[in-house]
Design an enzyme around this catalytic site. Structure first.
Site, PDB file in Angstrom:
ATOM      1  N   ASP A  40       0.843  -1.256  -0.003  1.00  0.00           N
ATOM      2  CA  ASP A  40       0.077   0.121   0.152  1.00  0.00           C
ATOM      3  C   ASP A  40       0.707   1.211  -0.080  1.00  0.00           C
ATOM      4  O   ASP A  40       2.091   1.369   0.465  1.00  0.00           O
ATOM      5  CB  ASP A  40      -0.903   0.077   1.352  1.00  0.00           C
ATOM      6  N   ASP A  62       4.120   2.663  -4.512  1.00  0.00           N
ATOM      7  CA  ASP A  62       3.319   3.365  -5.213  1.00  0.00           C
ATOM      8  C   ASP A  62       3.118   2.562  -6.459  1.00  0.00           C
ATOM      9  O   ASP A  62       4.133   2.373  -7.149  1.00  0.00           O
ATOM     10  CB  ASP A  62       3.748   4.731  -5.565  1.00  0.00           C
ATOM     11  N   VAL A  63       1.775   2.050  -6.881  1.00  0.00           N
ATOM     12  CA  VAL A  63       1.770   0.831  -7.901  1.00  0.00           C
ATOM     13  C   VAL A  63       1.972   1.763  -9.182  1.00  0.00           C
ATOM     14  O   VAL A  63       2.002   1.110 -10.268  1.00  0.00           O
ATOM     15  CB  VAL A  63       0.217   0.249  -7.665  1.00  0.00           C
ATOM     16  N   TYR A 155     -11.837   8.631 -13.835  1.00  0.00           N
ATOM     17  CA  TYR A 155     -12.028   7.250 -13.359  1.00  0.00           C
ATOM     18  C   TYR A 155     -12.666   6.202 -14.157  1.00  0.00           C
ATOM     19  O   TYR A 155     -12.465   5.105 -14.328  1.00  0.00           O
ATOM     20  CB  TYR A 155     -13.061   7.702 -11.938  1.00  0.00           C
ATOM     21  N   LYS A 159     -11.088   2.913 -15.173  1.00  0.00           N
ATOM     22  CA  LYS A 159     -11.465   1.564 -15.026  1.00  0.00           C
ATOM     23  C   LYS A 159     -12.207   0.984 -16.367  1.00  0.00           C
ATOM     24  O   LYS A 159     -11.912  -0.523 -16.536  1.00  0.00           O
ATOM     25  CB  LYS A 159     -12.711   1.720 -14.357  1.00  0.00           C
ATOM     26  N   THR A 190     -16.641   1.454   2.103  1.00  0.00           N
ATOM     27  CA  THR A 190     -15.266   1.451   2.469  1.00  0.00           C
ATOM     28  C   THR A 190     -14.744   2.772   2.752  1.00  0.00           C
ATOM     29  O   THR A 190     -15.556   3.775   2.600  1.00  0.00           O
ATOM     30  CB  THR A 190     -14.328   0.961   1.179  1.00  0.00           C
TER      31      THR A 190
HETATM   32  N1  LIG Z   1     -15.736   1.645  -2.496  1.00  0.00           N
HETATM   33  C1  LIG Z   1     -16.347   1.580  -3.683  1.00  0.00           C
HETATM   34  O1  LIG Z   1     -17.388   1.742  -3.749  1.00  0.00           O
HETATM   35  C2  LIG Z   1     -15.623   1.074  -5.111  1.00  0.00           C
HETATM   36  C3  LIG Z   1     -16.284   0.717  -6.085  1.00  0.00           C
HETATM   37  C4  LIG Z   1     -15.766   0.465  -7.505  1.00  0.00           C
HETATM   38  C5  LIG Z   1     -14.478   0.161  -7.239  1.00  0.00           C
HETATM   39  N2  LIG Z   1     -13.824   0.637  -6.296  1.00  0.00           N
HETATM   40  C6  LIG Z   1     -12.295   0.223  -6.290  1.00  0.00           C
HETATM   41  O2  LIG Z   1     -12.046  -0.657  -5.547  1.00  0.00           O
HETATM   42  C7  LIG Z   1     -10.725  -0.570  -5.069  1.00  0.00           C
HETATM   43  C8  LIG Z   1     -10.309  -0.482  -3.725  1.00  0.00           C
HETATM   44  O3  LIG Z   1     -11.116   0.826  -3.187  1.00  0.00           O
HETATM   45  P1  LIG Z   1     -11.684   1.021  -1.823  1.00  0.00           P
HETATM   46  O4  LIG Z   1     -13.031   1.422  -1.845  1.00  0.00           O
HETATM   47  O5  LIG Z   1     -11.345  -0.272  -0.771  1.00  0.00           O
HETATM   48  O6  LIG Z   1     -10.736   2.300  -1.299  1.00  0.00           O
HETATM   49  P2  LIG Z   1      -9.974   2.699   0.032  1.00  0.00           P
HETATM   50  O7  LIG Z   1      -9.409   3.838  -0.252  1.00  0.00           O
HETATM   51  O8  LIG Z   1     -10.626   2.062   1.217  1.00  0.00           O
HETATM   52  O9  LIG Z   1      -8.406   1.550  -0.387  1.00  0.00           O
HETATM   53  C9  LIG Z   1      -7.775   2.013  -1.293  1.00  0.00           C
HETATM   54  C10 LIG Z   1      -6.211   1.716  -0.903  1.00  0.00           C
HETATM   55  O10 LIG Z   1      -5.321   1.728  -2.077  1.00  0.00           O
HETATM   56  C11 LIG Z   1      -4.333   2.515  -1.682  1.00  0.00           C
HETATM   57  N3  LIG Z   1      -3.740   3.104  -2.638  1.00  0.00           N
HETATM   58  C12 LIG Z   1      -3.921   4.333  -3.084  1.00  0.00           C
HETATM   59  N4  LIG Z   1      -3.298   4.960  -4.231  1.00  0.00           N
HETATM   60  C13 LIG Z   1      -2.258   3.903  -4.029  1.00  0.00           C
HETATM   61  C14 LIG Z   1      -0.903   3.783  -4.711  1.00  0.00           C
HETATM   62  N5  LIG Z   1      -0.473   4.750  -5.683  1.00  0.00           N
HETATM   63  N6  LIG Z   1      -0.336   2.583  -4.568  1.00  0.00           N
HETATM   64  C15 LIG Z   1      -0.474   1.939  -3.785  1.00  0.00           C
HETATM   65  N7  LIG Z   1      -1.521   1.907  -2.994  1.00  0.00           N
HETATM   66  C16 LIG Z   1      -2.340   2.975  -3.247  1.00  0.00           C
HETATM   67  C17 LIG Z   1      -4.754   3.347  -0.395  1.00  0.00           C
HETATM   68  O11 LIG Z   1      -3.635   3.961   0.381  1.00  0.00           O
HETATM   69  C18 LIG Z   1      -5.839   2.728   0.252  1.00  0.00           C
HETATM   70  O12 LIG Z   1      -5.309   1.778   1.402  1.00  0.00           O
HETATM   71  C19 LIG Z   1     -10.195   0.600  -5.917  1.00  0.00           C
HETATM   72  O13 LIG Z   1      -9.450   0.296  -6.959  1.00  0.00           O
HETATM   73  C20 LIG Z   1     -11.482   1.263  -5.985  1.00  0.00           C
HETATM   74  O14 LIG Z   1     -11.321   1.999  -7.540  1.00  0.00           O
HETATM   75  C21 LIG Z   1     -14.126   0.880  -5.284  1.00  0.00           C
END
Ligand SMILES: NC(=O)c1ccc[n+]([C@@H]2O[C@H](COP(=O)([O-])OP(=O)(O)OC[C@H]3O[C@@H](n4cnc5c(N)ncnc54)[C@H](O)[C@@H]3O)[C@@H](O)[C@H]2O)c1
Length: 260
Positions: A40, A62-63, A155, A159, A190
């Site tokens: 992370d 950082d990914v 976004y 995606k 989340t």
């Molecule tokens: N929560 C939703 O409603 C939702 C819906 C559709 C898709 N998503 C996708 O699900 C995935 C997880 O989202 P979430 O809701 O758990 O969010 P979140 O913010 O709770 O978790 C995301 C994590 O990714 C980490 N992160 C961010 N940028 C980063 C980077 N450059 N390198 C490494 N780590 C990094 C953050 O520090 C965080 O811990 C994401 O790809 C998000 O786009 C979420």
């Protein structure tokens, strides 16, 4: 095949594993017997996430950085003695601004973390996986990558890019025994979404009315779908983008599900 999903002996890397969907998946992978490394960007949340998930190792990176993606995969592979499963959950949300009001820099960062980051992590993971001739990767798309969403241009583009990246990698790596799929979550409770709800960026009751199952999702429900696709239970599934959306995509009516 065991009568329930077991992942004993599997070695998994989860990006974005310090929060939300990634953390829930890391915990489920661990609970089902896999060895897990979580990666992370956020140093502060990694320690606590390790305690909550039982991950073997945490790593900060950082990914969207080529060097970090290569380092994280290499270190995880050495630490676990191999790499069988990758769940690419790291991502950031959009600014909720219309195209003409969003800066190009912000647009680029959203695309870089979500799309470039997924590409780089898949690319790095392919080295051990193609060499050993097996592996499974699950990427994270979104319902926003499956249709038009106002104020989500970066976004949505990122995606949608992940969807076709997933299709392409599945075709390239299938012959070598490496499966690549994606989940496309709807709104999930989340920290990312709770923060938006807190600042009243959207009204959850509108989303609930628009969703046939009538509620937002839990991170654990995304983890279940991702872990299924990572497991041998999905041994003949590759190149799929699986909506995990409470029926969001099925609804084509006018107005609310409850009243339509
Ligand atoms: N929560 C939703 O409603 C939702 C819906 C559709 C898709 N998503 C996708 O699900 C995935 C997880 O989202 P979430 O809701 O758990 O969010 P979140 O913010 O709770 O978790 C995301 C994590 O990714 C980490 N992160 C961010 N940028 C980063 C980077 N450059 N390198 C490494 N780590 C990094 C953050 O520090 C965080 O811990 C994401 O790809 C998000 O786009 C979420």
């Amino acid at each position: 095949m065991s009568p329930s999903i077991r992942l004993d002996g599997k070695r998994a890397l989860v990006t974005g594993g310090a929060s939300g969907i990634g953390e829930a998946a890391a915990k489920l992978l661990r609970d089902l017997g896999a060895e897990v490394v979580i990666a992370d960007l956020n140093k502060e949340t990694l320690d606590e996430a390790q305690a909550r998930t039982g991950a073997k190792i945490i790593m900060q990176g950082d990914v969207s950085s080529e060097a970090d993606s290569e380092r994280m995969v290499a270190e995880a592979t050495v630490a676990m003695g191999g790499l069988d499963l990758v769940f690419n959950s790291a991502g950031i949300g959009d600014d909720l601004l219309p195209v003409h009001e969003q800066s190009v820099e912000r647009w680029q960062r959203i695309v870089d973390v979500n799309l470039r980051g997924t590409y780089l992590m898949c690319r790095a993971a392919s080295r051990p996986m193609l060499a050993q001739k097996h592996g499974a990767i699950v990427n994270v798309s979104s319902i926003v990558g499956l249709g038009g969403f106002p104020r989500r241009s970066a976004y949505a583009a990122a995606k949608a890019g992940i969807n076709h990246l997933t299709h392409t990698l599945a075709c390239e790596w299938g012959p070598a025994g490496v499966r690549v799929n994606a989940i496309a979550p709807a709104y999930t409770r989340t920290p990312m979404v709770e923060a938006l709800l807190e600042r009243k960026a959207f009204d959850p009751t509108i989303l609930e009315r628009r969703t046939p199952l009538g509620r937002l999702a839990l991170p654990e429900e995304m983890a279940q779908a991702a872990v299924f696709l990572l497991s041998d239970w999905a041994s003949y599934i590759t190149g799929t983008v699986l909506p995990v959306d409470g029926g969001w995509g099925a609804f084509g009516g006018a107005g609310d599900v409850a009243t339509a």
